[in-house]
Structure formats: C-alpha cells, structure tokens
Scaffold this motif. Sequence first.
Motif, PDB file in Angstrom:
ATOM      1  N   TRP A 148       0.831  -1.205   0.000  1.00 40.90           N
ATOM      2  CA  TRP A 148       0.000   0.000   0.000  1.00 40.90           C
ATOM      3  C   TRP A 148       0.867   1.258   0.000  1.00 40.90           C
ATOM      4  O   TRP A 148       0.618   2.208  -0.764  1.00 40.90           O
ATOM      5  CB  TRP A 148      -0.925  -0.029   1.210  1.00 40.90           C
ATOM      6  CG  TRP A 148      -1.903   1.114   1.265  1.00 40.90           C
ATOM      7  CD1 TRP A 148      -2.478   1.764   0.213  1.00 40.90           C
ATOM      8  CD2 TRP A 148      -2.411   1.742   2.442  1.00 40.90           C
ATOM      9  NE1 TRP A 148      -3.324   2.757   0.659  1.00 40.90           N
ATOM     10  CE2 TRP A 148      -3.311   2.758   2.024  1.00 40.90           C
ATOM     11  CE3 TRP A 148      -2.220   1.531   3.806  1.00 40.90           C
ATOM     12  CZ2 TRP A 148      -3.998   3.559   2.921  1.00 40.90           C
ATOM     13  CZ3 TRP A 148      -2.905   2.324   4.714  1.00 40.90           C
ATOM     14  CH2 TRP A 148      -3.786   3.331   4.279  1.00 40.90           C
ATOM     15  N   ILE A 149       1.918   1.272   0.823  1.00 44.04           N
ATOM     16  CA  ILE A 149       2.799   2.439   0.870  1.00 44.04           C
ATOM     17  C   ILE A 149       3.483   2.645  -0.470  1.00 44.04           C
ATOM     18  O   ILE A 149       3.596   3.769  -0.971  1.00 44.04           O
ATOM     19  CB  ILE A 149       3.826   2.280   2.011  1.00 44.04           C
ATOM     20  CG1 ILE A 149       3.117   2.415   3.364  1.00 44.04           C
ATOM     21  CG2 ILE A 149       4.948   3.304   1.895  1.00 44.04           C
ATOM     22  CD1 ILE A 149       4.004   2.130   4.559  1.00 44.04           C
ATOM     23  N   ALA A 150       3.936   1.554  -1.098  1.00 42.37           N
ATOM     24  CA  ALA A 150       4.597   1.668  -2.402  1.00 42.37           C
ATOM     25  C   ALA A 150       3.643   2.203  -3.461  1.00 42.37           C
ATOM     26  O   ALA A 150       4.044   2.992  -4.339  1.00 42.37           O
ATOM     27  CB  ALA A 150       5.155   0.311  -2.817  1.00 42.37           C
ATOM     28  N   THR A 201      -3.171   7.184   8.854  1.00 36.30           N
ATOM     29  CA  THR A 201      -2.531   8.057   7.875  1.00 36.30           C
ATOM     30  C   THR A 201      -2.359   9.462   8.452  1.00 36.30           C
ATOM     31  O   THR A 201      -3.129   9.891   9.319  1.00 36.30           O
ATOM     32  CB  THR A 201      -3.348   8.101   6.577  1.00 36.30           C
ATOM     33  OG1 THR A 201      -4.686   8.505   6.876  1.00 36.30           O
ATOM     34  CG2 THR A 201      -3.363   6.733   5.895  1.00 36.30           C
ATOM     35  N   THR A 257      -0.322   7.420   2.384  1.00 34.87           N
ATOM     36  CA  THR A 257       0.131   6.611   3.518  1.00 34.87           C
ATOM     37  C   THR A 257       1.192   7.304   4.359  1.00 34.87           C
ATOM     38  O   THR A 257       1.252   7.106   5.581  1.00 34.87           O
ATOM     39  CB  THR A 257       0.684   5.271   3.030  1.00 34.87           C
ATOM     40  OG1 THR A 257       1.719   5.507   2.053  1.00 34.87           O
ATOM     41  CG2 THR A 257      -0.421   4.436   2.401  1.00 34.87           C
ATOM     42  N   LEU A 258       2.033   8.130   3.738  1.00 38.58           N
ATOM     43  CA  LEU A 258       3.133   8.765   4.458  1.00 38.58           C
ATOM     44  C   LEU A 258       2.980  10.273   4.570  1.00 38.58           C
ATOM     45  O   LEU A 258       3.663  10.899   5.389  1.00 38.58           O
ATOM     46  CB  LEU A 258       4.466   8.450   3.770  1.00 38.58           C
ATOM     47  CG  LEU A 258       4.817   6.965   3.628  1.00 38.58           C
ATOM     48  CD1 LEU A 258       6.125   6.809   2.866  1.00 38.58           C
ATOM     49  CD2 LEU A 258       4.916   6.284   4.993  1.00 38.58           C
ATOM     50  N   ASP A 290      10.067   7.635   0.971  1.00 36.24           N
ATOM     51  CA  ASP A 290       8.946   6.862   0.446  1.00 36.24           C
ATOM     52  C   ASP A 290       8.787   5.519   1.153  1.00 36.24           C
ATOM     53  O   ASP A 290       8.174   4.595   0.616  1.00 36.24           O
ATOM     54  CB  ASP A 290       9.119   6.649  -1.064  1.00 36.24           C
ATOM     55  CG  ASP A 290       8.845   7.934  -1.838  1.00 36.24           C
ATOM     56  OD1 ASP A 290       8.122   8.801  -1.318  1.00 36.24           O
ATOM     57  OD2 ASP A 290       9.382   8.066  -2.957  1.00 36.24           O
ATOM     58  N   THR A 291       9.348   5.382   2.340  1.00 37.43           N
ATOM     59  CA  THR A 291       9.183   4.175   3.144  1.00 37.43           C
ATOM     60  C   THR A 291       8.855   4.563   4.577  1.00 37.43           C
ATOM     61  O   THR A 291       9.171   5.675   5.020  1.00 37.43           O
ATOM     62  CB  THR A 291      10.452   3.298   3.140  1.00 37.43           C
ATOM     63  OG1 THR A 291      11.559   4.080   3.641  1.00 37.43           O
ATOM     64  CG2 THR A 291      10.778   2.816   1.735  1.00 37.43           C
ATOM     65  N   LEU A 292       8.216   3.660   5.285  1.00 40.16           N
ATOM     66  CA  LEU A 292       7.918   3.893   6.695  1.00 40.16           C
ATOM     67  C   LEU A 292       9.232   3.836   7.476  1.00 40.16           C
ATOM     68  O   LEU A 292       9.962   2.841   7.382  1.00 40.16           O
ATOM     69  CB  LEU A 292       6.943   2.829   7.198  1.00 40.16           C
ATOM     70  CG  LEU A 292       6.320   3.062   8.580  1.00 40.16           C
ATOM     71  CD1 LEU A 292       5.409   4.286   8.554  1.00 40.16           C
ATOM     72  CD2 LEU A 292       5.534   1.823   9.025  1.00 40.16           C
ATOM     73  N   ARG A 345       6.365  13.960   3.657  1.00 44.04           N
ATOM     74  CA  ARG A 345       7.084  12.772   4.093  1.00 44.04           C
ATOM     75  C   ARG A 345       8.600  12.948   3.938  1.00 44.04           C
ATOM     76  O   ARG A 345       9.074  13.686   3.073  1.00 44.04           O
ATOM     77  CB  ARG A 345       6.616  11.551   3.312  1.00 44.04           C
ATOM     78  CG  ARG A 345       6.780  11.660   1.804  1.00 44.04           C
ATOM     79  CD  ARG A 345       6.051  10.518   1.116  1.00 44.04           C
ATOM     80  NE  ARG A 345       6.157  10.599  -0.345  1.00 44.04           N
ATOM     81  CZ  ARG A 345       5.363  11.330  -1.099  1.00 44.04           C
ATOM     82  NH1 ARG A 345       4.408  12.064  -0.538  1.00 44.04           N
ATOM     83  NH2 ARG A 345       5.521  11.340  -2.412  1.00 44.04           N
ATOM     84  N   ASP A 361       0.874   4.107  -2.898  1.00 46.54           N
ATOM     85  CA  ASP A 361       0.282   5.417  -2.605  1.00 46.54           C
ATOM     86  C   ASP A 361       1.022   6.098  -1.455  1.00 46.54           C
ATOM     87  O   ASP A 361       0.475   6.289  -0.374  1.00 46.54           O
ATOM     88  CB  ASP A 361      -1.203   5.237  -2.255  1.00 46.54           C
ATOM     89  CG  ASP A 361      -1.958   6.555  -2.179  1.00 46.54           C
ATOM     90  OD1 ASP A 361      -1.342   7.618  -2.398  1.00 46.54           O
ATOM     91  OD2 ASP A 361      -3.168   6.517  -1.882  1.00 46.54           O
ATOM     92  N   PRO A 362       2.286   6.485  -1.673  1.00 54.14           N
ATOM     93  CA  PRO A 362       3.038   7.120  -0.582  1.00 54.14           C
ATOM     94  C   PRO A 362       2.451   8.447  -0.132  1.00 54.14           C
ATOM     95  O   PRO A 362       2.597   8.815   1.035  1.00 54.14           O
ATOM     96  CB  PRO A 362       4.442   7.286  -1.175  1.00 54.14           C
ATOM     97  CG  PRO A 362       4.256   7.237  -2.660  1.00 54.14           C
ATOM     98  CD  PRO A 362       3.097   6.322  -2.891  1.00 54.14           C
TER      99      PRO A 362
END
Length: 423
Positions: free
Chosen positions: A63-65, A399, A71-72, A79-81, A76, A67-68
Amino acid sequence: MFVPISNTPRDYAWGSTTALPELLGTPVTGRPQAELWLGAHAGSPSRILDPDDTGGAEDLAAWIAADPATTLGGDRRGDTLPFLLKLLAASEPLSLQAHPTLERARAGFERENAEGVPLDAPNRNYKDALHKPEIVVALSDRYEALCGFRPLAEVREIIDLLVTIDNSQTAPRWELYGPMVHLLEDSGTERETDAEILRSVVAWVLSGGEEVQTLVGHLVRTAEKALHPAHAHMTDPYTPSLETVVMLQEEYPGDPGIIISLLLNRVALRAGEALYLPAGNIHAYLRGVGIELMAASDNVLRGGLTPKHVDVPELLEVLEFHPLPVPYLVPSHPAAGVSVFRPDVDDFELVRVEAVSGAEPIGLSPAGPAIVLCLSGTLTVAGGADDAVLVRGGAVYVTPDEGRLYFTGEGVAFVAAPGARSE
C-alpha cells in the motif's frame, strides 16, 4: 484513514509458546511465537485486514509503495515507513549483537552489493543502507538483558571473585585468563585506554581457539561453584552475571559469547522501564516480554550466542567499546496517562497511552503516520476524519491526514510514529 492491520508471529526457536497469546488474547499454536512485526519491513510486512480499504493492497508495504502520498503524507521524509514496531517474547537468550551507524550501513551495503554478495546470503552483513537504533519497553514484570560494556573496575572485581572462589586452582590467574589479564592491570595510561583493553579482549575471545575454549569451561565451572549458597555473601551484587554464565552455557555450550557476557552490564527491567540501544551498543535480550520500536532496518552484526554468521573484523569496527552506564530511557509525561519514550534520533518515538473511563480524552499529535496497538481494555481512537474501536490485540495504521488523535475508553495502547524533526 484508520486501517486495521495484523500479522503472523515469527516462530524463532527462542520465542515463548504462550507469552504473546496471553498478551494479545490469541490462540496458542504449540509453536514458539517470538516476535510480532507491525510495519512495512519487507521481511514481514503487516497484513491489511480489509484490502478494499487500500485499493486492493494486501499488506502495508504494498500500500505504501502504491500510494506514498496518502500513507506517508505530503511532507514525508522518504517513500518508506521509517520505523518498525515489534512485540518480543523471549524464553531463551537472543544472540549478542550490535547495529551500525547510518554512515557505516550505507558504505557496507554498497560494498557488499559491489562484491556481488546476494541479499539472502548467510554471510551478508548489510541487508539495507539504514541504521537500526532501537528502544525496548518492558511489558513483563522482569525483562532481562545484557547491554553495553560495564566499567572495567566491575570486571576486575568479578574476575578477582572467581579467582578467590576457585581455590582449587594451581596455575596463576594470568595463565588461566590469558590476555584477559589486561583487565586486572591499571588502565587509562598512555599504553592502553579502557576502550582499547576491551577491544583487545573481545578480539581475542572471538578469535576462538583452544585457549578460549579452556577459559569458557573454566568460567562456567567456577561460576557454578560461586553460586553455591556458601558463597552468597561474596557474589552479591554479581550473582545475576554468574547466573547468566551458567544459563548461556546451557543454551550455547562452549560459546565464546559466555565470556563476553561478563564484560557487559546485566539489566533487569521492571514493567514500564525502557532501554535505548543506539549504534554500536552490544546487547542481548535474555528473557521477558517487551515492545520494541526501531528504525526499519535488518542490519545486525552478531558477536556470539548464535549459529549464524559472525564477522569479527566488521563487528570490531562497529562496536562502541567505551564503558557506559546502563542506557535507560526515561519517559516524559506531558499529560495524565501519557508516557513518551523519545530517543535522540528522529526515526521514531513511542508513546504509551492509558485511558480511564469517564476521563477527558487523551490527545496526541503524531509527527507523521502512526501505528496504534491496543494491549488491554477497549479504546476508541478518533482523528480528524475517521475513528476506530480497538480491543486487546487490535492494531490500526493511521494516515497522517488524520492529524491530532484522541483516545477514550478504558485500556492501554502504544503509539509508534516518526520522531519530531531535528532543527
């Protein structure tokens, strides 16, 4: 958005078969349940309970990949948690280990890539280009660990104690302890600092060989003798360290890490107490149930108590050898029912929320996306546009557009989020 998430516990051999089910109200499977990961790490991304909420994405990483921005968040940091939340239940000791700095992780990752070392190779040190500072908060009444090098004066006291108790020995102590005799000499001179002494001893221990194996056996036998009630007046306050030697021998017979355990601070946290383990701090969790929060990395340099790869030269470059106090992390309490565990990195912070029925809502403002995990009772979490009801064992990904969160009900939850940005 509030998106319910879950995961399957990791069944590492050192895990407890009952502790996580008892904590979360989930079934006992008969297999070890060592760690529950909540996050987007590729090793075990959290499962989305209803993919319809996330455009069909079945796990948090996907999901993050996809729709960053949602999700972030729009501001942000990448682009990763940036964090990974874990529940850990250890019934046996974990390996001695340390984690690299960000700079060393980047260099090591690039070097191993250039050398063509596969990411899943057992001799691979760097799985990513990230550091892995971490905090752990005890959930069980006792959470036991080794962490950081203890003062050399304490190590000398332990060795002198063992020499005194081992009155059957015929060889001088320097013949039994080999290069560890440095620990019985004056340090802080121009010849060697405390850190240099510790480095030389650890290097010798991890080199293995007949001398090291002889010393392991000798230490174990003498520790067993020292733990006899007749010596109780002599061994306090080092009884836990001697008990650890015997315990480690039972789990990892003859392992050089048994010697290293005597060089480290021995800690027993009470429920609610926390440790912060930055880069270079050698540590091993021994037993107990805790909640961990760390940077989302899998870079581990091991130093013993494991059948896995031990890269001695790389570990020696990563370790912080200066003796340090136990790295307790004391929380702040900005409001009733709120405990904030904030380390000196901005990758993450952990907040414990304890809501009481009928009290005013507890408000938090995460600095980005958050994961909320309920560990007792029933809580309602409300944001700017959505809300969720959580019972024991329930978790949601929140989110950033939800803004400030409000907690009501009766229960305890932990909230993981990025730390506030450094100025």
